[in-house]
Scaffold this active site. Sequence first.
Site, PDB file in Angstrom:
ATOM      1  N   SER A   1      -4.114 -12.619   9.063  1.00 35.77           N
ATOM      2  CA  SER A   1      -3.524 -11.665  10.004  1.00 35.77           C
ATOM      3  C   SER A   1      -4.626 -10.892  10.718  1.00 35.77           C
ATOM      4  O   SER A   1      -5.754 -10.780  10.234  1.00 35.77           O
ATOM      5  CB  SER A   1      -2.583 -10.699   9.281  1.00 35.77           C
TER       6      SER A   1
ATOM      7  N   ARG B   1     -14.191   1.646   0.548  1.00 34.41           N
ATOM      8  CA  ARG B   1     -13.982   2.466   1.734  1.00 34.41           C
ATOM      9  C   ARG B   1     -13.108   3.676   1.389  1.00 34.41           C
ATOM     10  O   ARG B   1     -12.405   3.666   0.369  1.00 34.41           O
ATOM     11  CB  ARG B   1     -13.327   1.627   2.837  1.00 34.41           C
TER      12      ARG B   1
ATOM     13  N   LYS C   1       3.346   4.545   5.603  1.00 37.70           N
ATOM     14  CA  LYS C   1       4.370   3.501   5.431  1.00 37.70           C
ATOM     15  C   LYS C   1       5.390   3.919   4.372  1.00 37.70           C
ATOM     16  O   LYS C   1       6.567   3.557   4.461  1.00 37.70           O
ATOM     17  CB  LYS C   1       3.715   2.166   5.065  1.00 37.70           C
TER      18      LYS C   1
ATOM     19  N   VAL D   1      -1.295 -10.673   4.245  1.00 41.14           N
ATOM     20  CA  VAL D   1      -0.992 -12.008   4.755  1.00 41.14           C
ATOM     21  C   VAL D   1      -2.289 -12.668   5.213  1.00 41.14           C
ATOM     22  O   VAL D   1      -3.125 -12.034   5.868  1.00 41.14           O
ATOM     23  CB  VAL D   1       0.027 -11.967   5.914  1.00 41.14           C
TER      24      VAL D   1
ATOM     25  N   LYS E   1       0.821  -1.215   0.000  1.00 39.53           N
ATOM     26  CA  LYS E   1       0.000   0.000   0.000  1.00 39.53           C
ATOM     27  C   LYS E   1       0.856   1.267   0.000  1.00 39.53           C
ATOM     28  O   LYS E   1       0.336   2.374  -0.172  1.00 39.53           O
ATOM     29  CB  LYS E   1      -0.946  -0.017   1.200  1.00 39.53           C
TER      30      LYS E   1
END
Length: 647
Positions: free
Chosen positions: A461, A550, A433, A458, A421
């Site tokens: 998670s 979203r 990030k 993942v 992302k």
Amino acid sequence: MKKLNGFLFEGKFRRFTLFSIDILIFAIINALYYLLSNSMGSIAVVSDKSFYFYNSLLLLGLMAISRMAFQVYNNVWRYTNTRAYLFVVIADAVAGIVAILVSRLVDTFTSGFFIGIWQSLTVASLTAITTLSSRFIYRLLYKHSNLTVDDKQKIRVGIVGAGQLGAYLSTELKNSPSSTYEPLCFIDVDKSKVGKRISNLPIYSADKAEFAVKKHGLSTVIFAIANMPTEKTEQLWKRYSSLGCKIKTYALPLDNDTEGAKPAIRDFSIEDLLFRAPLDINKQAEFDYYKNKTILVTGGGGSIGSELCRQIARCSPKQLIIFDIYENNAYDIQQELIRKYGSSLDLKVEIGSVRDVDRVESLFLNYKPQIVFHAAAHKHVPLMEHSAGESIKNNVMGTFNVANCAEKYGVNKFILISTDKAVNPTNVMGASKRLCEMVVQCRTDSKTDFAAVRFGNVLGSNGSVIPLFRKQIASGGPVTITDKRIIRYFMTIPEASQLVMLAGAKAKKGELFVLDMGQPVRIYDLAVNMIKLMGLKPERDIEIKEIGLRPGEKLYEELLMKNETLVKTDNKMIFIERDRPYSREEISGKLKVLLSAVEQAKLLVDSDIVKEAIKQTVPTFVEPDDINKNAASTEYFKNKNVSKTAE
């Protein structure tokens, strides 16, 4: 019968009881042989009864020794297999042959001491047959007297695969009194087996699977095919999931790392739904890098962080320090590692936030870590859209704090866990990030090797779509997806963690590693398969409902920033992104802009001020609408290799 079984066939009495029964069987058969041979005037019996008695003792002794040598009395006969029965036959045959040879040797010195061939072979053979019969009868009696599951309550199953593995499974299920499964048939593609029976169960051809399901009222099918290729697994899944059956597999556990582990019936898992072979990651040379090192994992209680701790613990580190703000998660991984490794692992668990500079510095001052895996972060996209200031304080400034301490206290390597992302981010979380990556990449002049590892979603998670779908299906639906077109990259938690560790062992100054996540998966297909996994039918039993994208969400994630700038490593799953790093001065300027915005917005509920600052400091930031409106024309949606498993 249960009390008799408990007294005779448990603990120290079991072998004595079996041995006594076998002596009685031998005595009866030997006496009958003597009486019948005498009545018929057989030459196989000597006229002197004392010699016959001594000869019989010799044969009995040799049979007892032979059975012990073949460990016949070590078997638990209520659960035993064909091998144990075969050893009884071999042991008695050996005893009979040796008895003949010994008696002939003795006869050369003592006239009359002689076991006839017929006495030896007949008595040994009949004893073996009667012994096996007694064991078989006992198994039947035990099975019928110890039933713990009512046949009416058992799950009616069909076994896909009429080979050795399937045959073994059917025998185990039929002979186990506590089994909750009732095997009723086999299904196989081998035409030479169709119409025949294994364990008294009929074998149907694969094209008659629907007929077999309806005829026997099967609610579950179990795949029992050894070393099944992933392509075959996908074909079988498509065929049997459409029949409304729950699907299970008879295979090794997914998290198995124990040598000699046996297959077991388990649910057909989400990891199986990737329909690809597990990645061959474990390269011992790289993992040896972590041996005898002091290693700190921030966010060590999270999904990726806790798996990193498991993998690190296997490498025999000098010390492992887990740092997390959430004490429940930290406690769980602490107790798991203590149970598994005990005092052999020097494990420390510390609670605190990466936002707290003094707390972070205390860790480095006291533990002197040599390697740092920085996994602590806020990662929920919608929540961070609303709380952008918290994303900056925790993700960006938290990374800045830990990186500064790593430099100050001479850490050898610092590995940042990033995300796909961060590539052309369309939301606050992804942009934060990307800023974390910038903070790491600008330190090329440091004595510490800083690097970042970027990968996608993942499976399973915390906060991911898998646990959400499970809860929604369990509650009867609907399963909610934002858009039927949305696709994502997926990898299992162990795969992602091991690749991070491999990248960490290779890392040099300022490198940005990109993990190859394979082909992307449609979230809609994943929802469909999860519903089928429960033996339900999508849209009939469980509704799949679109709720709209979203805030900040895009239809696809761009895992690779610029294909032409990627450099291959010696591991085909790991690439290096040669993106131009920013200078420390540039990053310092960006952080000032962000912190100023956070300060201005500290008494506001909305995050508009912070979002504007993020857009100014992250040049690759893109509005999600700009990405999504052109999605149909991108290679991601034109690519025919996008995983589509719901057909």
